[in-house]
Motif scaffolding. Structure first.
Motif, short mmCIF file in Angstrom:
data_model
loop_
_atom_site.label_atom_id
_atom_site.label_comp_id
_atom_site.label_asym_id
_atom_site.label_seq_id
_atom_site.Cartn_x
_atom_site.Cartn_y
_atom_site.Cartn_z
N GLY A 1 5.23 -12.80 -11.51
CA GLY A 1 4.89 -11.66 -12.30
C GLY A 1 3.39 -11.44 -12.74
N PHE A 2 2.46 -12.60 -12.60
CA PHE A 2 1.13 -12.42 -12.89
C PHE A 2 0.30 -12.95 -11.75
CE2 PHE A 2 3.36 -13.06 -16.85
CZ PHE A 2 2.59 -12.20 -17.95
N ALA A 3 -1.05 -12.10 -11.55
CA ALA A 3 -1.74 -12.60 -10.85
C ALA A 3 -2.31 -14.00 -11.19
CB ALA A 3 -3.16 -11.93 -10.72
N PRO A 4 -2.47 -15.08 -10.03
CA PRO A 4 -2.90 -16.51 -10.09
C PRO A 4 -4.36 -16.27 -10.68
CG PRO A 4 -2.42 -16.02 -7.98
CD PRO A 4 -1.92 -14.78 -8.70
N THR A 5 -4.82 -17.21 -11.38
CA THR A 5 -6.26 -17.43 -11.70
C THR A 5 -6.84 -18.10 -10.77
OG1 THR A 5 -5.87 -19.66 -12.88
CG2 THR A 5 -5.80 -17.43 -14.08
N ASP A 6 -8.25 -17.98 -10.37
CA ASP A 6 -9.01 -19.09 -9.62
C ASP A 6 -8.99 -20.25 -10.39
OD1 ASP A 6 -9.43 -17.20 -7.49
OD2 ASP A 6 -11.07 -16.16 -8.79
N PRO A 7 -9.26 -21.59 -9.93
CA PRO A 7 -9.66 -22.51 -10.72
C PRO A 7 -10.68 -22.32 -11.86
CG PRO A 7 -9.33 -23.12 -8.23
CD PRO A 7 -9.50 -21.72 -8.60
N LEU A 8 -10.25 -22.64 -13.14
CA LEU A 8 -11.12 -22.37 -14.16
C LEU A 8 -11.81 -23.68 -14.73
CD1 LEU A 8 -8.52 -20.28 -16.27
CD2 LEU A 8 -10.28 -19.43 -14.76
N ARG A 9 -13.15 -23.90 -14.54
CA ARG A 9 -13.76 -25.10 -14.98
C ARG A 9 -13.49 -25.41 -16.30
NH1 ARG A 9 -19.61 -26.94 -12.54
NH2 ARG A 9 -19.47 -28.91 -13.35
N LEU A 10 -13.42 -26.83 -16.31
CA LEU A 10 -13.37 -27.16 -17.73
C LEU A 10 -14.55 -28.20 -18.16
CD1 LEU A 10 -9.89 -28.95 -17.17
CD2 LEU A 10 -10.53 -26.63 -18.39
N ASN A 11 -14.91 -28.10 -19.40
CA ASN A 11 -16.07 -28.77 -20.05
C ASN A 11 -15.32 -29.80 -20.92
OD1 ASN A 11 -18.06 -26.93 -19.41
ND2 ASN A 11 -17.66 -25.38 -21.02
N ILE A 12 -15.70 -31.24 -20.42
CA ILE A 12 -15.15 -32.57 -20.76
C ILE A 12 -16.00 -32.74 -22.10
CG2 ILE A 12 -14.45 -34.77 -20.54
CD1 ILE A 12 -13.00 -32.74 -18.84
N HIS A 13 -15.26 -33.11 -23.20
CA HIS A 13 -15.88 -33.61 -24.62
C HIS A 13 -15.49 -34.92 -24.93
CE1 HIS A 13 -17.52 -29.53 -25.40
NE2 HIS A 13 -16.03 -29.00 -25.02
N ASP A 14 -16.58 -35.90 -24.95
CA ASP A 14 -16.26 -37.32 -25.39
C ASP A 14 -15.88 -37.38 -26.76
OD1 ASP A 14 -15.92 -39.88 -25.64
OD2 ASP A 14 -17.79 -40.41 -24.71
N GLN A 15 -14.71 -37.85 -26.87
CA GLN A 15 -14.15 -37.95 -28.62
C GLN A 15 -14.34 -39.45 -28.82
OE1 GLN A 15 -12.58 -35.25 -30.15
NE2 GLN A 15 -13.92 -34.41 -28.35
N GLU B 1 -3.27 -11.47 -15.86
CA GLU B 1 -2.80 -10.12 -15.59
C GLU B 1 -1.54 -9.87 -14.94
OE1 GLU B 1 -4.97 -7.69 -16.48
OE2 GLU B 1 -6.55 -8.90 -17.54
N ARG B 2 -0.94 -8.85 -15.29
CA ARG B 2 0.42 -8.66 -14.59
C ARG B 2 0.28 -7.89 -13.28
NH1 ARG B 2 5.52 -10.19 -16.84
NH2 ARG B 2 5.35 -10.26 -18.87
N THR B 3 1.15 -8.35 -12.50
CA THR B 3 1.31 -7.70 -11.31
C THR B 3 2.81 -7.40 -10.90
OG1 THR B 3 1.55 -9.76 -9.99
CG2 THR B 3 -0.59 -9.20 -10.08
N LYS B 4 3.00 -6.65 -10.15
CA LYS B 4 4.28 -5.94 -9.65
C LYS B 4 4.59 -6.65 -8.10
CE LYS B 4 4.13 -1.87 -12.67
NZ LYS B 4 4.21 -0.62 -12.81
N GLY B 5 5.05 -7.71 -8.38
CA GLY B 5 5.47 -8.37 -6.83
C GLY B 5 6.95 -8.11 -6.67
#
Length: 600
Positions: free
Chosen positions: A129-143, A161-165
Motif C-alpha cells: 500500500g506504500f511506495a518502497p523507499t530507496d535505501p536510506l543512508r544511516l549516520n553511525i554514532h559511537d556511544q 507515500e501511499r500507492t494504489k497497487g
C-alpha cells in the motif's frame, strides 16, 4: 638459549632414568612459558586492533505517512555496503524486522567495530500500500562503552507515500461486494462478511507470499483489526441479560411501562426513546440496547404490534444520546483519548445539539408512526393492565436480587472505567461470570441460547474487512480527499468532515473510520485558521455517531439489536432500516451543521 638447552640435554643423558621424565616435564613447561608471550604478541601485531573487538549496533527510528500518522507493520531491511544484511537476532517467527503500532522499530546487530565504523549502512522500508523507499543512508554514532559493551547507535525518521497497487483494488472490490451483498440481502450478512474476510486472508497468505503487492491483510494484522473490547463487552452483557431474563424482570418492566403510559402508545414509545438516550450517555449504546431490546419485544407482543415500531426509534435515540458524552459511543472514546478531551468537554459542546436532535426525533416519530400508534391504541386500558400484571410477574426474586446487584456493580465500573484505566469489556465479562456463579445458572444453556453468535461473528469478520480497507489505504484516501477539497477554509472543513464522516460511518463501522481520521483532524487543526476551538473534533464526533444511524451496519448497537430481534423471530431488513432511519439521520446532520457553524 641454544647453549642452555644443549647443556640441559647432556645432563639429562647422564642422569638416572628415574629422574628423566620429571626433568623433561620441567623443561617443556619452561619452554612454553618462555615462547607463549612472543607468539601472542606476533598474532596481535598481525591484526588491526578494532578487528578483534565486537560491538553492538542499534538502528532505531519511526515510520510515518504523509499526514504524520504512524505506519505499523512496515518491513525494515538493513543494508551493509549495498547488500541486505539481516542480524542474527530475528523477530520471533519472522525473517524481517517491522514497525509496531506506533510506527517505531529497533534493529540490533553484533559486529566487529571495524565493520560497523567503516561499513556503509542503510535501511530500506517497504509495506503493502506504500511506495518502497530507496535505501536510506544511516549516520553511525559511537556511544562508548556501556555495561562493559561497546555500543553504536543510528537513528532514522522516514515518511512513506501511499500507492494504489493490487492490494488496494482487491480490498476495495471485496469491500464493495460484501456491502452490496448485505444491502440487497443476497446472502445473510454474517456469511457475506465471513466470505469477504476469509478471501482477503487467503489471497494475502497465498499470492501475497510470493509478491508483496498482494499482501492485503495478514492473520496477525486481522487479529489486531478486530475490536475485541466490543466483542467481549457484547459477550459479557449478553450473558448478564440472559441471567436476568430468567427472573422475569423484562416482562415485568414491559407491564410497568404500559401501566405508566396509561395505554398511550406514543407516550410509551417516547419514554422508551428517552430512557434509551439517557442510559446510552452514561453506559455505551450497545449495552443499553442489550438491556432494552428484550423489554421492547415483550411490550410489542403484549400490544400485538411489530417490535420494529419501537425498536428502530430506540436504536436511533441510543446512538443520538450516546453522542453527548465521551463514554456513550465508541468513536467518542477514541476521540476523547486521542485529543485529551474530558467527559465535561463532550457534555458542554455536544449536549445542546444532542438534546435538540432528540426532540426532533420524537416529533418525527409522532408523525411517521401516527397510523401505527392509532391502530395499536388500547380501548380498555385497565383490563390490559390487569392482564399484563397477571401474565408477567417476577418469577425468581433470588436471581433478580443477585443478578441485579451484579449488573449495578458493572454499571458503576462502566462509569469509572476512565479512573481505573480499564476497558469496559473487563467489567462486563467479570460481571457475567459472577452473575452466573451467584445465581447458579447453567453456563452451557446460556452460551447456547442467549449469546447472539451470528452477530458476534459478523462483527469480527466485518472488522477484518474494514481493517483491510484501512491497511491498504482506502480510508486514508477518503481522509486525503477531505484535505484536498477543504483547502484551509474552516466552514468547508467543518461541513466536509461532518458529512463525509456520516456517509462513511453509514457504510463502514464508525470505529475504524474514526481511528483513521484522528491524525487527519490533528493536521487540520494545525493548518486551518479558526480551528483552534476544537470544532473539527466535534464535527468528527457528530458525523461518526449520527452517521451510524444511516444503515443497519453503521453502528454496533444497530447490529446487536437487529440480531436479537431476528433471533426472536422478527427480521429487520437492510432496506426497511435504511428507509426508516435515513430521514432522521439527515435531519440530525442538518441540525449539526447549523449548530457547528453558529456555535463555533
Amino acid at each position: 638459549m641454544f647453549l642452555f638447552l644443549s647443556e640441559l640435554a647432556a645432563d639429562m643423558a647422564t642422569s638416572q632414568t628415574a629422574w628423566r621424565i620429571p626433568r623433561l616435564l620441567h623443561v617443556a613447561a619452561f619452554v612454553i612459558i618462555l615462547l607463549c608471550p612472543a607468539f601472542l604478541m606476533a598474532v596481535a601485531a598481525s591484526q588491526p586492533a578494532d578487528a578483534a573487538e565486537s560491538a553492538t549496533l542499534t538502528i532505531q527510528g519511526r515510520v510515518i505517512d504523509a499526514t504524520g500518522a504512524p505506519v505499523p507493520d512496515a518491513s525494515i531491511i538493513p543494508y551493509l555496503d549495498g547488500k541486505p544484511s539481516l542480524p542474527k537476532r530475528q523477530t520471533p517467527g519472522g525473517q524481517e524486522f517491522s514497525t509496531g503500532q506506533k510506527g517505531l522499530f529497533v534493529v540490533e546487530f553484533t559486529k566487529d567495530v571495524k565493520t560497523i565504523v567503516d561499513g556503509e549502512w542503510s535501511v530500506k522500508i517497504t509495506r503493502s500500500g506504500f511506495a518502497p523507499t530507496d535505501p536510506l543512508r544511516l549516520n553511525i554514532h559511537d556511544q562508548g562503552v556501556e555495561n562493559g559493551e561497546r555500543r553504536f547507535v543510528a537513528q532514522l525518521a522516514a515518511t512513506l507515500e501511499r500507492t494504489k497497487g493490487p492490494a488496494f483494488w482487491i480490498a476495495l472490490g471485496v469491500f464493495i461486494l460484501v456491502y452490496v451483498t448485505i444491502m440487497f440481502e443476497l446472502l445473510h450478512r454474517t456469511l457475506a462478511a465471513f466470505l469477504g474476510a476469509s478471501a482477503l486472508l487467503l489471497i494475502t497468505h497465498s499470492i501475497g507470499t510470493f509478491h508483496e503487492d498482494f499482501r492485503i491483510i495478514t492473520y496477525e494484522q486481522a487479529m489486531r483489526a478486530v475490536d475485541w473490547n466490543v466483542v467481549f463487552l457484547l459477550i459479557g452483557m449478553m450473558l448478564i441479560v440472559g441471567v436476568l431474563k430468567k427472573s422475569g424482570i423484562f416482562q415485568w418492566m414491559a407491564y410497568k411501562s404500559f401501566q405508566l403510559s396509561k395505554g398511550r402508545i406514543f407516550v410509551l414509545s417516547s419514554a422508551l426513546c428517552i430512557i434509551s438516550a439517557v442510559t446510552s450517555a452514561f453506559l455505551d449504546n450497545v449495552t443499553t440496547m442489550l438491556l432494552l431490546t428484550p423489554i421492547t419485544i415483550e411490550i410489542a407482543l403484549a400490544l400485538r404490534v411489530s417490535p420494529f415500531v419501537f425498536l428502530l426509534p430506540e436504536i436511533l435515540a441510543s446512538n443520538i444520546g450516546g453522542t453527548a458524552t465521551s463514554v456513550g459511543d465508541p468513536p467518542n472514546i477514541l476521540i476523547g483519548s486521542y485529543a485529551g478531551l474530558s467527559f465535561n468537554d463532550f457534555v458542554i459542546n455536544l449536549g445542546p445539539v444532542v438534546l435538540v436532535t432528540l426532540i426532533a426525533q420524537l416529533v418525527y416519530n409522532k408523525y411517521h408512526y401516527q397510523a401505527t400508534f392509532e391502530k395499536s391504541k388500547v380501548q380498555d386500558v385497565d383490563s390490559m393492565v390487569g392482564y399484563l400484571k397477571e401474565k408477567y410477574p417476577i418469577t425468581d426474586h433470588s436471581i433478580l436480587r443477585w443478578g441485579g446487584a451484579v449488573l449495578l456493580g458493572v454499571i458503576v465500573l462502566f462509569t469509572m472505567h476512565g479512573f481505573f484505566h480499564m476497558e469496559v469489556s473487563v467489567a462486563a465479562i467479570f460481571g457475567a461470570g459472577l452473575a452466573i456463579l451467584v445465581t447458579r445458572t447453567d453456563m452451557a444453556e446460556l452460551l447456547e441460547n442467549d449469546i447472539e453468535w451470528p452477530s458476534l461473528v459478523f462483527f469480527i469478520m466485518l472488522f477484518i474487512v474494514v481493517g483491510a480497507a484501512e491497511h491498504t489505504g482506502i480510508l486514508q484516501s477518503v481522509a486525503d480527499a477531505i484535505l484536498k477539497v477543504s483547502s484551509g477554509n474552516i466552514t468547508a472543513t467543518i461541513l466536509i468532515v461532518l458529512w463525509v464522516s456520516a456517509i462513511a460511518s453509514a457504510v463502514v463501522d464508525n470505529i475504524p473510520y474514526t481511528a483513521a481520521m484522528l491524525p487527519i483532524v490533528v493536521f487540520l487543526n494545525r493548518t486551518t485558521p479558526g480551528a483552534e476551538s476544537g470544532v473539527i473534533w466535534w464535527a468528527l464526533a457528530l458525523g461518526a455517531c449520527f452517521g451510524g444511524n444511516g444503515t443497519i451496519i453503521g453502528a454496533s448497537a444497530n447490529v446487536v439489536t437487529v440480531g436479537i430481534a431476528e433471533k426472536a423471530g422478527y427480521k429487520i431488513t437492510f432496506g426497511r432500516f435504511f428507509r426508516e432511519a435515513a430521514p432522521i439521520t439527515i435531519f440530525s446532520l442538518i441540525i449539526s451543521s447549523i449548530y457547528l457553524l453558529l456555535a463555533f
